[in-house]
Design an enzyme around this catalytic site. Structure first.
Site, PDB file in Angstrom:
ATOM      1  CG  ASP A  19      29.828  30.201  53.844  1.00  0.00           C
ATOM      2  OD1 ASP A  19      29.446  31.231  54.419  1.00  0.00           O
ATOM      3  OD2 ASP A  19      30.773  29.496  54.265  1.00  0.00           O
ATOM      4  CG  ASP A 132      33.806  31.692  53.873  1.00  0.00           C
ATOM      5  OD1 ASP A 132      33.121  32.684  54.168  1.00  0.00           O
ATOM      6  OD2 ASP A 132      33.631  30.565  54.371  1.00  0.00           O
ATOM      7  CD  GLU A 133      28.675  34.928  53.568  1.00  0.00           C
ATOM      8  OE1 GLU A 133      27.482  35.194  53.698  1.00  0.00           O
ATOM      9  OE2 GLU A 133      29.534  35.292  54.377  1.00  0.00           O
TER      10      GLU A 133
HETATM   11  N1  DCP Z   1      36.106  33.846  60.909  1.00  0.00           N
HETATM   12  C1  DCP Z   1      36.804  34.433  61.977  1.00  0.00           C
HETATM   13  N2  DCP Z   1      36.165  34.695  63.155  1.00  0.00           N
HETATM   14  C2  DCP Z   1      34.842  34.392  63.301  1.00  0.00           C
HETATM   15  C3  DCP Z   1      34.130  33.815  62.230  1.00  0.00           C
HETATM   16  C4  DCP Z   1      34.791  33.546  61.046  1.00  0.00           C
HETATM   17  O1  DCP Z   1      37.999  34.697  61.835  1.00  0.00           O
HETATM   18  N3  DCP Z   1      34.235  34.650  64.453  1.00  0.00           N
HETATM   19  C5  DCP Z   1      36.837  33.521  59.659  1.00  0.00           C
HETATM   20  C6  DCP Z   1      37.322  32.101  59.708  1.00  0.00           C
HETATM   21  C7  DCP Z   1      36.427  31.362  58.779  1.00  0.00           C
HETATM   22  C8  DCP Z   1      36.016  32.423  57.779  1.00  0.00           C
HETATM   23  O2  DCP Z   1      36.007  33.639  58.522  1.00  0.00           O
HETATM   24  O3  DCP Z   1      37.069  30.257  58.167  1.00  0.00           O
HETATM   25  C9  DCP Z   1      34.661  32.183  57.148  1.00  0.00           C
HETATM   26  O4  DCP Z   1      33.641  32.242  58.117  1.00  0.00           O
HETATM   27  P1  DCP Z   1      32.431  31.241  58.135  1.00  0.00           P
HETATM   28  O5  DCP Z   1      31.453  31.790  59.092  1.00  0.00           O
HETATM   29  O6  DCP Z   1      31.977  30.965  56.753  1.00  0.00           O
HETATM   30  O7  DCP Z   1      33.017  29.925  58.805  1.00  0.00           O
HETATM   31  P2  DCP Z   1      33.806  28.723  58.146  1.00  0.00           P
HETATM   32  O8  DCP Z   1      33.966  28.884  56.677  1.00  0.00           O
HETATM   33  O9  DCP Z   1      35.074  28.532  58.898  1.00  0.00           O
HETATM   34  O10 DCP Z   1      32.898  27.474  58.482  1.00  0.00           O
HETATM   35  P3  DCP Z   1      31.522  27.015  57.775  1.00  0.00           P
HETATM   36  O11 DCP Z   1      31.805  25.665  57.219  1.00  0.00           O
HETATM   37  O12 DCP Z   1      30.546  26.961  58.877  1.00  0.00           O
HETATM   38  O13 DCP Z   1      31.184  28.039  56.738  1.00  0.00           O
HETATM   39 MG    MG Z   2      32.346  29.366  55.465  1.00  0.00          MG
END
Ligand code: DCP
Ligand code: MG
Length: 414
Positions: A19, A132-133
């Site tokens: 992720d 991203d996962e």
């Molecule tokens: N995303 C979004 N709205 C949300 C959650 C996530 O648009 N409520 C989008 C933005 C993030 C992407 O999806 O960058 C990936 O979600 P993640 O939950 O993996 O969050 P991040 O990658 O941003 O942070 P982390 O480092 O916690 O994985």
């Molecule tokens: Mg993420």
């Protein structure tokens, strides 16, 4: 390494969950390196006059101010004002302000594709679950003794070739691997060996378990259950009568039992390999040798994956980070290593005399599982291995993430 013996339990897997860290924010930093290390919020609705909108993600620096995904943008702005506002408002502290950028899905998709491509290189079975996962079944690719190094290599490649950071968790099953990838974010790498599963899960809060939302969590808390360890001690019948099937799942997941196989989802859109020189070089022979080696590796991988390609390209990076891509499209899909070499050698001639830092070879416009069919169809007669490729040389738009040409200066706080 080594073949699995027959009779090995189906649960005896090595599963990785990758992720990306603050993914959209990391993407924004690729084209605006000055945002590195800064509090950065990606979302909508922060321009003056707008009031509606939410935070998509926040960099870890912005999270320190209390900004988080799904938060109303107005709340984010109150916790972390925009730098450009702080610069002109004496009531705001510039040190406690951050940068805001709008969501650009097309760009994030392109970065995601590059990450996926690397994942597909390292694991035969990849399940893409979100932008991203992904889960990887790497049982056949590594062993418990070597898995940490194996995963390090994946992390390093994603960092070096794409420029974002992946947190990766490894465990004998999917649900534990997911918790492990989250356990040491950002830049985490956590390997949970089969014999460590109970110990690893014991302190994990129930909210971290798949399928536990705020309502379930509250109910469990009322029963005195706060962690996976507490769930292990709980009465299975009670959980099932309270939550049905989900209760049974929770009971199992909390003790690290999850028999789901990683079923593949998603195929790579291109296959590529890159390689950097220790020092930038103008030695064309050295450059060509390297490019041809990469061409061989890429063509070999395409053959192994039963992939045909219609486009063959090279990437030439000149100091400091100028990315040049050239590609040629063929009139039909082929699996032809000799042609790949011929085309890349040809595309390379344009860069005679250039100082080169890094080279790459990519085949794209892929079709899978058609190899046998294409032999029968005789692509050779319609533009395949025996004919010359089309002369159309495309200059692909940009090779996004590493292309710093779109770099924007932050000097005016914009
Ligand atoms: N995303 C979004 N709205 C949300 C959650 C996530 O648009 N409520 C989008 C933005 C993030 C992407 O999806 O960058 C990936 O979600 P993640 O939950 O993996 O969050 P991040 O990658 O941003 O942070 P982390 O480092 O916690 O994985
Ligand atoms: Mg993420």
């Amino acid at each position: 390494m080594g073949a699995r013996l027959p009779g090995v339990r189906s649960t005896d897997r090595i599963v990785a969950h990758a992720d990306m860290d603050c993914f959209y924010a990391s993407c924004e930093r690729l084209r605006e390196p000055a945002l590195e290390g800064e509090p950065l919020v990606v979302g909508m609705g922060y321009e003056s006059g707008e009031t509606n909108g939410a935070v998509a993600t926040a960099s870890y620096e912005a999270r320190a101010f209390g900004v988080e995904s799904a938060q109303a943008i107005t709340e984010a702005l109150s916790k972390l004002p925009r730098k450009r506002d702080a610069a002109i408002d004496p009531d705001l502290d510039i040190e406690k302000s951050g940068f805001y950028r709008p969501v650009d899905m097309a760009f994030y998709e392109s970065v995601s594709e590059e990450v996926r491509e690397i994942l597909h290189t390292h694991a035969e079975t990849v399940r893409e679950v979100s932008i991203d996962e992904a889960y990887l079944d790497i049982t056949e690719q590594t062993t418990w003794n070597e898995v940490e190094e194996f995963v390090h290599e994946i992390k390093d490649r994603i960092h070096e070739e794409v420029g974002v950071i992946a947190s990766i968790g490894v465990a004998p099953n999917m649900s534990t691997a997911k918790i492990a990838s989250d356990a040491e974010k950002p830049d985490g790498l956590v390997v949970v060996h089969p014999e460590e599963i109970r110990e690893f899960l014991a302190p994990v809060l129930i909210e971290e378990l798949h399928g536990v939302g705020p309502v379930t969590a509250r109910t469990l808390r009322e029963r005195g259950i706060e962690t996976a360890g507490d769930l292990v001690e709980a009465d299975r019948h009670a959980l099932v009568s309270e939550f049905g099937e989900r209760g049974a799942d929770l009971y199992d997941r909390a003790r690290g039992k999850d028999d789901r196989a990683v079923t593949p989802k998603g195929v790579p859109k291109s296959l590529s390999r890159e390689s950097a020189f220790a020092e930038p070089t103008t030695d064309m022979e050295e450059i060509e040798t390297r490019v041809l080696t990469l061409a061989e590796a890429v063509a070999e991988r395409a053959t192994r994956k039963d992939a045909l390609y219609r486009t063959i390209g090279i990437k030439i990076v000149t100091p400091p980070f100028d990315v040049n891509t050239r590609a040629r499209s063929l009139s039909g899909p082929v699996d032809d290593p000799a042609l790949v070499k011929r085309v890349v050698r040809d595309l390379l001639t344009e860069f005679e005399g250039e100082r080169v830092r890094k080279v790459g070879v990519r085949v794209s416009n892929l079709e899978f599982g058609a190899a046998a069919q294409s032999n029968l169809d005789g692509w050779a007669g319609t533009g395949g291995s025996t004919s010359e490729p089309d002369e159309a040389v495309e200059k692909l738009p940009t090779d996004k993430p590493n292309d710093r040409s779109g770099q924007i200066s932050l000097s005016e706080f914009e």
